[in-house]
Design an enzyme around this catalytic site. Structure first.
Site, PDB file in Angstrom:
ATOM      1  N   ILE A 117     -10.972  -2.469  10.279  1.00 55.99           N
ATOM      2  CA  ILE A 117     -10.627  -1.363  10.695  1.00 55.99           C
ATOM      3  C   ILE A 117     -10.962  -0.249   9.994  1.00 55.99           C
ATOM      4  O   ILE A 117     -10.973  -0.485   8.622  1.00 55.99           O
ATOM      5  CB  ILE A 117      -8.892  -1.279  10.855  1.00 55.99           C
ATOM      6  CG1 ILE A 117      -8.598  -2.505  11.601  1.00 55.99           C
ATOM      7  CG2 ILE A 117      -8.575  -0.137  11.433  1.00 55.99           C
ATOM      8  CD1 ILE A 117      -8.991  -2.750  13.060  1.00 55.99           C
ATOM      9  N   VAL A 140       5.827  -1.329  -3.584  1.00 57.48           N
ATOM     10  CA  VAL A 140       6.422  -2.732  -2.622  1.00 57.48           C
ATOM     11  C   VAL A 140       6.830  -3.846  -3.472  1.00 57.48           C
ATOM     12  O   VAL A 140       7.364  -4.629  -2.881  1.00 57.48           O
ATOM     13  CB  VAL A 140       5.639  -2.781  -1.329  1.00 57.48           C
ATOM     14  CG1 VAL A 140       5.580  -1.901  -0.451  1.00 57.48           C
ATOM     15  CG2 VAL A 140       4.176  -3.175  -1.859  1.00 57.48           C
ATOM     16  N   SER A 180      -3.370 -14.673   0.317  1.00 62.62           N
ATOM     17  CA  SER A 180      -2.061 -13.751   0.605  1.00 62.62           C
ATOM     18  C   SER A 180      -1.848 -13.484   2.172  1.00 62.62           C
ATOM     19  O   SER A 180      -0.702 -13.428   2.562  1.00 62.62           O
ATOM     20  CB  SER A 180      -2.072 -12.538  -0.110  1.00 62.62           C
ATOM     21  OG  SER A 180      -2.959 -11.341   0.411  1.00 62.62           O
ATOM     22  N   TYR A 233      -6.852 -12.516  -1.781  1.00 63.30           N
ATOM     23  CA  TYR A 233      -6.767 -11.712  -0.476  1.00 63.30           C
ATOM     24  C   TYR A 233      -6.106 -12.475   0.763  1.00 63.30           C
ATOM     25  O   TYR A 233      -5.264 -12.410   1.456  1.00 63.30           O
ATOM     26  CB  TYR A 233      -7.482 -10.636  -0.267  1.00 63.30           C
ATOM     27  CG  TYR A 233      -7.245  -9.397   1.147  1.00 63.30           C
ATOM     28  CD1 TYR A 233      -6.345  -8.584   0.897  1.00 63.30           C
ATOM     29  CD2 TYR A 233      -7.723  -9.880   2.459  1.00 63.30           C
ATOM     30  CE1 TYR A 233      -6.078  -7.827   2.190  1.00 63.30           C
ATOM     31  CE2 TYR A 233      -7.483  -9.103   3.507  1.00 63.30           C
ATOM     32  CZ  TYR A 233      -6.757  -8.037   3.284  1.00 63.30           C
ATOM     33  OH  TYR A 233      -6.133  -7.187   4.377  1.00 63.30           O
TER      34      TYR A 233
HETATM   35  N1  NAD Z   1      -8.622  -2.008   6.815  1.00 59.68           N
HETATM   36  C1  NAD Z   1      -8.739  -3.227   7.485  1.00 59.68           C
HETATM   37  O1  NAD Z   1      -9.694  -3.544   7.920  1.00 59.68           O
HETATM   38  C2  NAD Z   1      -7.585  -4.264   7.387  1.00 59.68           C
HETATM   39  C3  NAD Z   1      -7.706  -5.469   8.032  1.00 59.68           C
HETATM   40  C4  NAD Z   1      -6.739  -6.364   7.895  1.00 59.68           C
HETATM   41  C5  NAD Z   1      -5.359  -6.026   7.299  1.00 59.68           C
HETATM   42  N2  NAD Z   1      -5.518  -4.958   6.830  1.00 59.68           N
HETATM   43  C6  NAD Z   1      -4.059  -4.764   5.965  1.00 59.68           C
HETATM   44  O2  NAD Z   1      -3.406  -3.683   6.863  1.00 59.68           O
HETATM   45  C7  NAD Z   1      -2.725  -2.741   5.851  1.00 59.68           C
HETATM   46  C8  NAD Z   1      -3.091  -1.407   5.680  1.00 59.68           C
HETATM   47  O3  NAD Z   1      -4.361  -1.383   5.289  1.00 59.68           O
HETATM   48  P1  NAD Z   1      -5.352   0.129   5.184  1.00 59.68           P
HETATM   49  O4  NAD Z   1      -6.566  -0.394   5.635  1.00 59.68           O
HETATM   50  O5  NAD Z   1      -4.449   1.028   5.947  1.00 59.68           O
HETATM   51  O6  NAD Z   1      -5.211   0.290   3.649  1.00 59.68           O
HETATM   52  P2  NAD Z   1      -5.463   1.715   2.733  1.00 59.68           P
HETATM   53  O7  NAD Z   1      -5.951   0.913   1.536  1.00 59.68           O
HETATM   54  O8  NAD Z   1      -6.366   2.566   3.323  1.00 59.68           O
HETATM   55  O9  NAD Z   1      -3.963   2.065   2.614  1.00 59.68           O
HETATM   56  C9  NAD Z   1      -3.074   1.191   1.810  1.00 59.68           C
HETATM   57  C10 NAD Z   1      -1.781   2.254   1.485  1.00 59.68           C
HETATM   58  O10 NAD Z   1      -0.988   1.285   0.978  1.00 59.68           O
HETATM   59  C11 NAD Z   1      -0.492   1.995  -0.459  1.00 59.68           C
HETATM   60  N3  NAD Z   1      -0.262   0.905  -1.351  1.00 59.68           N
HETATM   61  C12 NAD Z   1      -0.971  -0.017  -2.237  1.00 59.68           C
HETATM   62  N4  NAD Z   1      -0.290  -0.809  -2.884  1.00 59.68           N
HETATM   63  C13 NAD Z   1       1.045  -0.262  -2.866  1.00 59.68           C
HETATM   64  C14 NAD Z   1       2.148  -0.536  -3.497  1.00 59.68           C
HETATM   65  N5  NAD Z   1       2.234  -1.446  -4.315  1.00 59.68           N
HETATM   66  N6  NAD Z   1       3.170  -0.114  -3.147  1.00 59.68           N
HETATM   67  C15 NAD Z   1       3.343   0.979  -2.140  1.00 59.68           C
HETATM   68  N7  NAD Z   1       2.071   1.405  -1.521  1.00 59.68           N
HETATM   69  C16 NAD Z   1       1.096   0.683  -1.808  1.00 59.68           C
HETATM   70  C17 NAD Z   1      -1.709   2.576  -0.922  1.00 59.68           C
HETATM   71  O11 NAD Z   1      -1.362   3.975  -1.783  1.00 59.68           O
HETATM   72  C18 NAD Z   1      -2.295   3.314   0.545  1.00 59.68           C
HETATM   73  O12 NAD Z   1      -1.788   4.632   1.031  1.00 59.68           O
HETATM   74  C19 NAD Z   1      -2.593  -3.639   4.388  1.00 59.68           C
HETATM   75  O13 NAD Z   1      -1.869  -4.632   4.335  1.00 59.68           O
HETATM   76  C20 NAD Z   1      -4.032  -4.384   4.712  1.00 59.68           C
HETATM   77  O14 NAD Z   1      -3.997  -5.547   3.720  1.00 59.68           O
HETATM   78  C21 NAD Z   1      -6.308  -4.016   6.703  1.00 59.68           C
END
Ligand code: NAD
Length: 280
Positions: free
Chosen positions: A218, A96, A188, A185
């Site tokens: 989550i 990304v 960001s 984080y």
């Molecule tokens: N899990 C939580 O509690 C939580 C809470 C708040 C926000 N978020 C946000 O939700 C989104 C999804 O989180 P998640 O928990 O499913 O994360 P995760 O780590 O389970 O999955 C993230 C996915 O993004 C991909 N990824 C990472 N860097 C990348 C890049 N440079 N280009 C393309 N793909 C890339 C990874 O390979 C992975 O498949 C993220 O933006 C995260 O910051 C998550």
């Protein structure tokens, strides 16, 4: 897509995995791009949209995992709508932080599905570094993925989407609450929340809506460290009024709403899906 057994889902602090039943009849036949779709929330979004008749171009840094998710979803049988229409996933390699990669996703949507209606900037990283110790490299790499990634995605979506299109960005409760060791984080995700407002104001001229989802804890790979450390889990749940982690499927309910016509007068909003933790 939760891997927990029914028994594991019963205890305090555990997620629940009851499917979100909502169905929006305007969605079948539309096409979405979802970044970071190989696992976690991105995979849950992909599965949920495909089950509702939406075609998805899934982009991820990990192409093998993205292909495996696409194969599993494409082979799946879950179909929510009464008319039984399912979509299809087309997997693509994506970093990304690379603007050209986003253009490839848009072109894939147009070539495979002939349209582009939704864009979900979901990919993100969650590095650890105490405020006094964060390195310039950590800040750069975090902002490159979590902020530049969203901007590239939104700019690409804006170039290709017709009026009525919707963009959803992943912010976080960390946009408004401090998490120790997560300064890069948190900064960001605060940027994503504000960027969402800026994009909503400017892309409103093109008839596009831009919203964000701000999840709390989550249950995904990103938060596995919480589930695997009883002390960390207890500490985390102290800050969740609903006293449990959320499931990716529960965040999907918010995405579904924001993409649907039910939200057609909603833009520039960050929708918290956090069990109330932003208030604690
Ligand atoms: N899990 C939580 O509690 C939580 C809470 C708040 C926000 N978020 C946000 O939700 C989104 C999804 O989180 P998640 O928990 O499913 O994360 P995760 O780590 O389970 O999955 C993230 C996915 O993004 C991909 N990824 C990472 N860097 C990348 C890049 N440079 N280009 C393309 N793909 C890339 C990874 O390979 C992975 O498949 C993220 O933006 C995260 O910051 C998550």
């Amino acid at each position: 897509m939760s891997t927990l057994s029914n028994d594991e889902q019963q205890g305090p602090g555990r997620v629940i995995d009851r499917a979100i039943a909502a169905y929006y009849p305007e969605l079948p036949g539309k096409a979405a791009v979802i970044t970071g779709a190989a696992r976690g929330m991105g995979a849950a979004y992909t599965e949920g949209l495909v089950a509702r008749g939406v075609d998805v171009v899934g982009g991820d840094l990990d192409l093998d995992a993205m292909k495996a998710t696409a194969d599993a979803v494409n082979a799946g049988t879950r179909t929510v709508p009464a008319d039984g229409v399912r979509g299809r996933v087309h997997p693509v390699a994506l970093d990304v932080g690379d603007a050209d990669g986003h253009e490839e996703l848009a072109q894939a949507a147009l070539a495979e599905f002939g349209r582009l209606d939704f864009w979900v900037n979901n990919a993100g990283v969650f590095p650890y570094g105490l405020a006094e110790e964060i390195t310039p490299e950590q800040i750069d790499s975090t902002l490159r993925v979590n902020v530049q990634g969203v901007l590239h995605g939104a700019q690409t979506a804006a170039r290709h989407m017709e009026p009525g299109g919707a963009i959803v960005n992943m912010s976080s409760v960390s946009a408004v609450r401090v998490r120790r060791g997560r300064g890069a984080y948190c900064a960001s995700k605060a940027a994503v929340a504000h960027l969402t407002e800026s994009l909503a104001v400017e892309l409103g001229d093109k008839g596009l809506r831009v919203n964000a989802i701000a999840p709390g804890y989550i249950d995904t790979e990103m938060t596995r460290w919480v589930r695997e450390d009883p002390a960390a889990l207890e500490h985390a749940l102290d800050s969740v009024p609903l006293h449990r982690l959320g499931a990716p499927e529960e965040v999907f309910g918010a995405l579904l709403f924001l993409l649907s016509d039910s939200a057609r007068y909603v833009t520039g909003h960050s929708l918290a899906v956090d069990g109330g933790s932003r208030h604690v």
